[in-house]
Design a protein around this motif. Structure first.
Motif, PDB file in Angstrom:
ATOM      1  N   LEU A 226       0.769  -1.127   0.160  1.00 19.11           N
ATOM      2  CA  LEU A 226       0.116  -0.079   0.053  1.00 19.11           C
ATOM      3  C   LEU A 226       0.735   1.321  -0.043  1.00 19.11           C
ATOM      4  CD1 LEU A 226      -3.287   0.869   0.244  1.00 19.11           C
ATOM      5  CD2 LEU A 226      -2.577   1.306   2.728  1.00 19.11           C
ATOM      6  N   PRO A 227       0.809   2.047  -0.965  1.00 22.23           N
ATOM      7  CA  PRO A 227       1.238   3.507  -0.914  1.00 22.23           C
ATOM      8  C   PRO A 227       0.900   4.504  -0.015  1.00 22.23           C
ATOM      9  CG  PRO A 227       0.705   2.765  -3.354  1.00 22.23           C
ATOM     10  CD  PRO A 227       0.110   1.830  -2.470  1.00 22.23           C
ATOM     11  N   ILE A 228       1.713   5.051   0.763  1.00 24.09           N
ATOM     12  CA  ILE A 228       1.168   6.320   1.631  1.00 24.09           C
ATOM     13  C   ILE A 228       2.248   7.189   1.174  1.00 24.09           C
ATOM     14  CG2 ILE A 228       0.656   4.655   3.455  1.00 24.09           C
ATOM     15  CD1 ILE A 228       3.014   5.128   4.901  1.00 24.09           C
ATOM     16  N   THR A 229       1.686   8.472   1.529  1.00 23.51           N
ATOM     17  CA  THR A 229       2.320   9.718   1.286  1.00 23.51           C
ATOM     18  C   THR A 229       3.353  10.053   2.409  1.00 23.51           C
ATOM     19  OG1 THR A 229       0.949  11.134   2.636  1.00 23.51           O
ATOM     20  CG2 THR A 229       0.147  10.861   0.258  1.00 23.51           C
ATOM     21  N   ALA A 233       3.148   9.152   6.202  1.00 21.50           N
ATOM     22  CA  ALA A 233       4.310   8.378   7.179  1.00 21.50           C
ATOM     23  C   ALA A 233       4.932   9.147   8.193  1.00 21.50           C
ATOM     24  CB  ALA A 233       5.396   8.255   6.209  1.00 21.50           C
ATOM     25  N   VAL A 234       5.229  10.495   8.150  1.00 20.69           N
ATOM     26  CA  VAL A 234       5.938  11.133   9.121  1.00 20.69           C
ATOM     27  C   VAL A 234       4.744  11.550  10.426  1.00 20.69           C
ATOM     28  CG1 VAL A 234       7.200  13.475   9.579  1.00 20.69           C
ATOM     29  CG2 VAL A 234       7.490  12.150   7.600  1.00 20.69           C
ATOM     30  N   GLY A 255       5.729   8.194  11.954  1.00 21.38           N
ATOM     31  CA  GLY A 255       7.112   7.430  11.767  1.00 21.38           C
ATOM     32  C   GLY A 255       6.967   6.218  11.005  1.00 21.38           C
ATOM     33  N   ALA A 256       5.557   5.840  10.334  1.00 21.43           N
ATOM     34  CA  ALA A 256       5.993   4.597   9.486  1.00 21.43           C
ATOM     35  C   ALA A 256       6.792   4.738   8.324  1.00 21.43           C
ATOM     36  CB  ALA A 256       4.444   4.446   8.958  1.00 21.43           C
ATOM     37  N   ASN A 257       7.510   3.567   7.881  1.00 18.32           N
ATOM     38  CA  ASN A 257       8.613   3.699   6.692  1.00 18.32           C
ATOM     39  C   ASN A 257       8.196   2.651   5.754  1.00 18.32           C
ATOM     40  OD1 ASN A 257      10.907   4.470   5.922  1.00 18.32           O
ATOM     41  ND2 ASN A 257      11.915   4.310   7.631  1.00 18.32           N
ATOM     42  N   THR A 258       8.836   2.693   4.818  1.00 21.02           N
ATOM     43  CA  THR A 258       8.554   1.690   3.709  1.00 21.02           C
ATOM     44  C   THR A 258       9.144   0.196   4.242  1.00 21.02           C
ATOM     45  OG1 THR A 258       8.967   3.263   1.858  1.00 21.02           O
ATOM     46  CG2 THR A 258       9.636   1.062   1.297  1.00 21.02           C
ATOM     47  N   LYS A 285       4.359   1.382   1.811  1.00 16.13           N
ATOM     48  CA  LYS A 285       5.409   1.963   0.854  1.00 16.13           C
ATOM     49  C   LYS A 285       5.534   3.419   0.759  1.00 16.13           C
ATOM     50  CE  LYS A 285       7.181   1.692  -4.059  1.00 16.13           C
ATOM     51  NZ  LYS A 285       6.960   1.065  -5.486  1.00 16.13           N
ATOM     52  N   VAL A 286       6.315   4.129   1.153  1.00 16.14           N
ATOM     53  CA  VAL A 286       6.510   5.466   1.159  1.00 16.14           C
ATOM     54  C   VAL A 286       6.832   6.203  -0.384  1.00 16.14           C
ATOM     55  CG1 VAL A 286       7.174   7.816   2.321  1.00 16.14           C
ATOM     56  CG2 VAL A 286       7.334   5.973   3.575  1.00 16.14           C
ATOM     57  N   VAL A 287       5.925   6.986  -0.867  1.00 12.53           N
ATOM     58  CA  VAL A 287       5.947   7.466  -2.134  1.00 12.53           C
ATOM     59  C   VAL A 287       5.984   9.284  -2.124  1.00 12.53           C
ATOM     60  CG1 VAL A 287       4.976   7.722  -4.402  1.00 12.53           C
ATOM     61  CG2 VAL A 287       4.628   5.761  -2.951  1.00 12.53           C
ATOM     62  N   LEU A 288       7.136   9.577  -2.353  1.00  8.94           N
ATOM     63  CA  LEU A 288       7.292  10.934  -2.791  1.00  8.94           C
ATOM     64  C   LEU A 288       6.410  11.686  -3.489  1.00  8.94           C
ATOM     65  CD1 LEU A 288      11.135  11.302  -2.397  1.00  8.94           C
ATOM     66  CD2 LEU A 288       9.391  11.629  -0.554  1.00  8.94           C
ATOM     67  N   PRO A 289       6.363  13.087  -3.522  1.00  6.23           N
ATOM     68  CA  PRO A 289       5.343  13.672  -4.668  1.00  6.23           C
ATOM     69  C   PRO A 289       5.695  13.342  -6.075  1.00  6.23           C
ATOM     70  CG  PRO A 289       5.702  15.129  -2.811  1.00  6.23           C
ATOM     71  CD  PRO A 289       6.829  13.884  -2.564  1.00  6.23           C
TER      72      PRO A 289
END
Length: 318
Positions: A226-229, A233-234, A255-258, A285-289
């Motif tokens: 699952l992708p998250i922003t 995550a922060v 503080g969640a991380n990929t 899964k942390v996804v950047l803009p």
């Protein structure tokens, strides 16, 4: 029509073992059994020929006498002075055909019963009156294979599929919840009809499960990435996660991380053995803009001047 060489009829060599002869007979008998082609007189005659050949060659004594030239392919004596119903060298009455001799006090094994699972019957008969017998063979009907394809979600939750049987009937097949790919379902009595009071065969339905675009299955558990922003995550957030039974609200910790994994209990597929559902595992899964945000880039540049951390060294990659 002259009786053919029994070895040629069964398609085996003269040096074939008894086991090879039995295997050849089983294969041919199942292909040419009259129940599979009702009303086909040519096929019935072929079945009788196959049965007669096996009757002769499956009897070690008769086979040896045939190999020595003492009897012909039909089982008749070749010696002068012996008529169609003469006597063998041991003085026993011997029938004029191999088909009859197997049941004329010879004491042979129940080869027909062994093949089809019924009582002893004269080989080559397709029912009352065929080949002179008063009763046909006892034969369990053959099974017939079918296949159906169902989507991943329907296989997990359970579904129904209609199939058209070879006898022209249509029936609804219940796909149990949690059905795995290539599972075989047995429908009792939906195959070819039996003979002589024996049960009908079954329909064997193989279920093919389509792949899902993001769900995967391991035993009774469901896995999804699952992708998250970055801000989710922060800072942490409550997000909606898809499951096989619909979306559910899930809290992402700050503080969640990929690579972080969230476990959703009871959101997997039904285990048919335990009747308990598995779990769903959500890998974050942390996804950047995309495209990169200019203000975020500027902030990180300033942040990195006074703060840094080594992720590769911690992972043992430096």
């Amino acid at each position: 029509m002259a009786t053919r060489d029994p070895y040629s009829v069964l398609g085996v060599s003269r040096s074939a073992s008894a086991d090879d002869i039995k295997k050849a007979y089983r294969k041919l008998a199942k292909l040419h059994h009259p129940d599979l082609k009702p009303g086909d007189s040519a096929n019935e005659e072929r079945f009788k020929e196959i049965s007669a050949a096996y009757t002769l060659l499956s009897d070690a004594e008769k086979r040896a006498r045939y190999d020595r030239g003492e009897i012909d392919p039909s089982g008749q004596e070749r010696h002068a002075g012996f008529g169609p119903r003469g006597r063998t060298s041991r003085g026993r009455a011997y029938s004029g055909t191999a088909d009859d001799s197997a049941f004329n006090g010879g004491g042979g094994d129940d080869w027909f019963s062994d093949l089809f699972g019924g009582g002893r019957r004269r080989p080559g008969t397709a029912g009352a009156g065929a080949g002179g017998g008063s009763a046909g063979p006892k034969v369990r009907g053959s099974d017939i294979s079918y296949s159906v394809t169902v989507p991943f979600i329907e296989a997990a939750a359970g579904a129904k599929r209609r199939i058209n049987l070879s006898n022209g009937k249509s029936i609804d097949v219940a796909i149990p919840p949690g059905t795995e790919n290539e599972t075989k379902l047995r429908l009792k009595g939906q195959g070819l009809p039996g003979m002589g009071g024996m049960p009908d065969g079954d329909a064997i339905v193989e279920v093919h499960v389509e792949q899902h675009p993001y769900f995967t299955r391991q035993d009774s558990d469901i896995h999804v990435e699952l992708p998250i922003t970055l801000n989710e995550a922060v800072l942490g957030a409550t997000i909606h996660v898809p499951t096989i039974s619909g979306k559910v609200a899930v809290k992402v910790p700050a503080g969640a991380n990929t690579g972080s994994v969230l476990r959703l209990r009871g959101k997997g597929v039904m285990n048919q053995a335990t009747k308990q559902p598995g779990d769903q595992y959500v890998k974050l899964k942390v996804v950047l803009p995309d495209p990169p945000d200019a203000e975020l880039v500027k902030f990180v540049e300033q942040w990195a001047k006074t703060r840094s951390y080594d992720v590769r060294k911690k992972a043992g990659l430096e």
